[in-house]
Design an enzyme around this catalytic site. Structure first.
Site, short mmCIF file in Angstrom:
data_model
loop_
_atom_site.label_atom_id
_atom_site.label_comp_id
_atom_site.label_asym_id
_atom_site.label_seq_id
_atom_site.Cartn_x
_atom_site.Cartn_y
_atom_site.Cartn_z
N GLU A 5 0.02 -1.05 5.57
CA GLU A 5 1.08 -0.67 6.50
C GLU A 5 1.02 0.81 6.84
O GLU A 5 1.49 1.22 7.90
CB GLU A 5 2.45 -1.01 5.88
CG GLU A 5 3.63 -0.95 6.87
CD GLU A 5 4.31 0.41 6.91
OE1 GLU A 5 5.17 0.60 7.80
OE2 GLU A 5 4.01 1.30 6.07
N ASP A 52 0.82 -1.21 0.00
CA ASP A 52 0.00 0.00 0.00
C ASP A 52 0.86 1.26 0.00
O ASP A 52 2.06 1.22 0.24
CB ASP A 52 -0.95 0.01 1.20
CG ASP A 52 -0.23 -0.01 2.54
OD1 ASP A 52 0.79 -0.73 2.66
OD2 ASP A 52 -0.66 0.69 3.46
#
Lengths: 352, 352
Positions: B126, B72
């Site tokens: 994350e 991400d």
């Protein structure tokens, strides 16, 4: 659809209106109910624009009086449904201004042969940016519907006359920084931290309280919103403080803007909303006549109200409505039932 | 569905990954593409949990190494699609951390006979609250998949080793006032104005910079968000400053919380997120062996990374990935292509 019973007493009718939730931009239901109630009265001609309803007698009498009130409220604050207790009606909108709306509906229903032609205006979106204001829109789309010799705005004023109104202006004060990862914050510039001194100036502000036509006004400069932030691990590059300046009617819009720009000198200031105030205007004949009919003291109006719209059209106007304006927009908003009854009685005597 | 060409060189593969938008909570497309690419490799066993993909060799070798990276990115900032120019790849996620992801995909495709068993972990979320972190979830749902003798996290670290990581904690600092109409602001208490001194304290903060195992860490305390406001004409009764504290690994979670509570003494402080740091741990044999293989200086890791997850499981772990972490989360995020190529070369030499 909600149904309004115009044969009920004015307090019950207020309660009916309060229990129809009508936060700004959500006035469909209450406007439908008001329109249906007014359309049932054969002596009135009803016109609708958006969620604004106008009902008029057309008797060709020598004088015309407008009575006006807005149908919307500020957002819910855990203060609905209404509750009637010891002569006080509690609930969102009870004070600002469904007590006044109920009086208007009673006048519309009961005064079938008035001594002056009457125009009732129930309008939308007073509690938000003035661009949405139903009465303001009406001044543009149908100015003829607002023509009158005198206007009474039933905004809360302790069932006595409040004259003039303060202006209101909104600005965005913006700080700009530079994004970085919050784990290495020293590589960015935190725009929220930069807004600290903006709030510091607001905390140091001292309000001007000028006396105008014998009435003591009271200005105010406040943050009404603040926003900033990109993500929980990003140093934000923008913060916006939304500020509302309430200014006495001896300041023009240009003066107000100059004051605010100077106050936030060094910051990026954008004007997002502006509505001029209105001088008290108690020297005008129509205003004088109404003041004499009501009797009692006249007070200054701190809040901006649509008397300013009428002032702009050359129609003398005052605020006269039930409820203590100090409780408008507060969680424990309420209205004494005797205020509502007093307003109904005085206006019926003056108009019937 | 996006298709990844694993036969492309590692820079082209990075560019392919960057051009698949994958802001946190929107990793479906990139995870599908990574899963499809890995499933096509017969020497790997692939497991998927949510948008987290694990691919393992199961050769029964004496040692196992985990190589991990998140899929991400932080929100878009007008920095897609990617742009390759003069040996530098620009674009959201290029630095943090799709260069590392591309190296992992190349290792997975090209090292069919490794000298140590390999576990590749591509995981989601994350960049948001640690409760969503894909690797953290995996430590709970499938801890066996994370067991190893050593772990390499390919977070940006200038293609050299960064050891340990700082902890991160988020708190809401809340001020409470009392609503009133902004035209009579002196009847309420403005919660946004009350937040002025909170920002004042943040402006006065001086960061601690402790030396640990010879590495100079650097703490940080920052507002990453602020919100307050009810409506444009209401004095607000609540303001929330979202604060992120990045703390050196010599502080425990409890120490970090005590520091922040003391710093905002007198205010309402709520902890919303907490992830402990990790001590450098360079004295462990597996870490020592990798440091020797890579050569060069070892630096401290300022950002929180999932080395802390491995530390918690007893697996020695370091950060080693392409890109300068100073450019992570910035609009001009970029990665030198030579970093990506260097990481690929070193890891292939060490593992093949």
């Amino acid at each position: 659809m909600a149904h309004l019973d115009l044969s009920a007493d004015v307090v019950s009718l207020t309660q009916q209106l309060v229990d129809i939730e009508s936060v700004s931009h959500h006035e469909q239901e209450i406007a439908d109910a008001v329109e249906a109630a007014l359309t049932s009265l054969p002596h009135l001609t009803v016109t609708r624009r958006g969620h604004t309803i106008v009902a008029r007698t057309e008797l060709g009498l020598g004088e015309r009086v407008v009575v006006a009130g807005h149908l919307d409220t500020v957002p819910l604050n855990d203060n609905l449904p209404s509750r009637l207790e010891d002569g006080v009606l509690h609930g969102l909108g009870s004070c600002d201004m469904k007590g006044g709306d109920a009086v208007m509906l009673k006048l519309a229903a009961d005064i079938t042969s008035p001594n002056r032609d009457l125009t009732f205006i129930f309008y939308e979106a007073e509690e938000v940016d003035s661009v949405h204001n139903g009465l303001r829109k009406l001044t543009e789309s149908d100015p003829d519907l607002l023509q009158a010799d005198f206007a009474i705005l039933m905004e809360p004023s302790n069932a006595s006359i409040e004259a003039g109104c303060q202006g209101t202006m909104r600005v965005d004060v913006r700080t700009t920084g530079e994004r970085s990862h919050s784990a290495r914050s020293w590589k960015g510039v935190n725009a929220i931290h930069l807004a600290g001194p903006v709030l510091g100036r607001l905390n140091d502000y001292v309000a001007r309280q000028p006396e105008i036509d014998g009435l003591a006004f009271h200005e105010g400069l406040n943050a009404t919103g603040i926003r900033g932030g990109v993500a929980g691990n990003v140093i934000p590059d923008e913060c916006v403080v939304e500020v509302n300046f309430r200014f006495a009617p001896d300041r023009s819009e240009a003066d107000a803007e100059a004051f605010v720009r100077d106050f936030f000198d060094g910051y990026d200031v954008t004007v997002t909303d502006m509505a001029a105030g209105a001088m008290p205007g108690l020297d005008r004949p129509a205003a004088k006549a109404f003041v004499e009919a009501v009797g009692g003291e006249v007070a200054p109006k701190f809040g901006w109200t649509d008397v300013a719209q009428f002032t702009r059209l050359g129609v003398p106007a005052v605020n006269f409505g039930p409820g203590d304006p100090m409780f408008a927009h507060k969680q424990d908003e309420h209205v004494p039932t005797e205020h509502i009854e007093r307003c109904e009685r005085i206006l019926k005597e003056w108009l019937a």
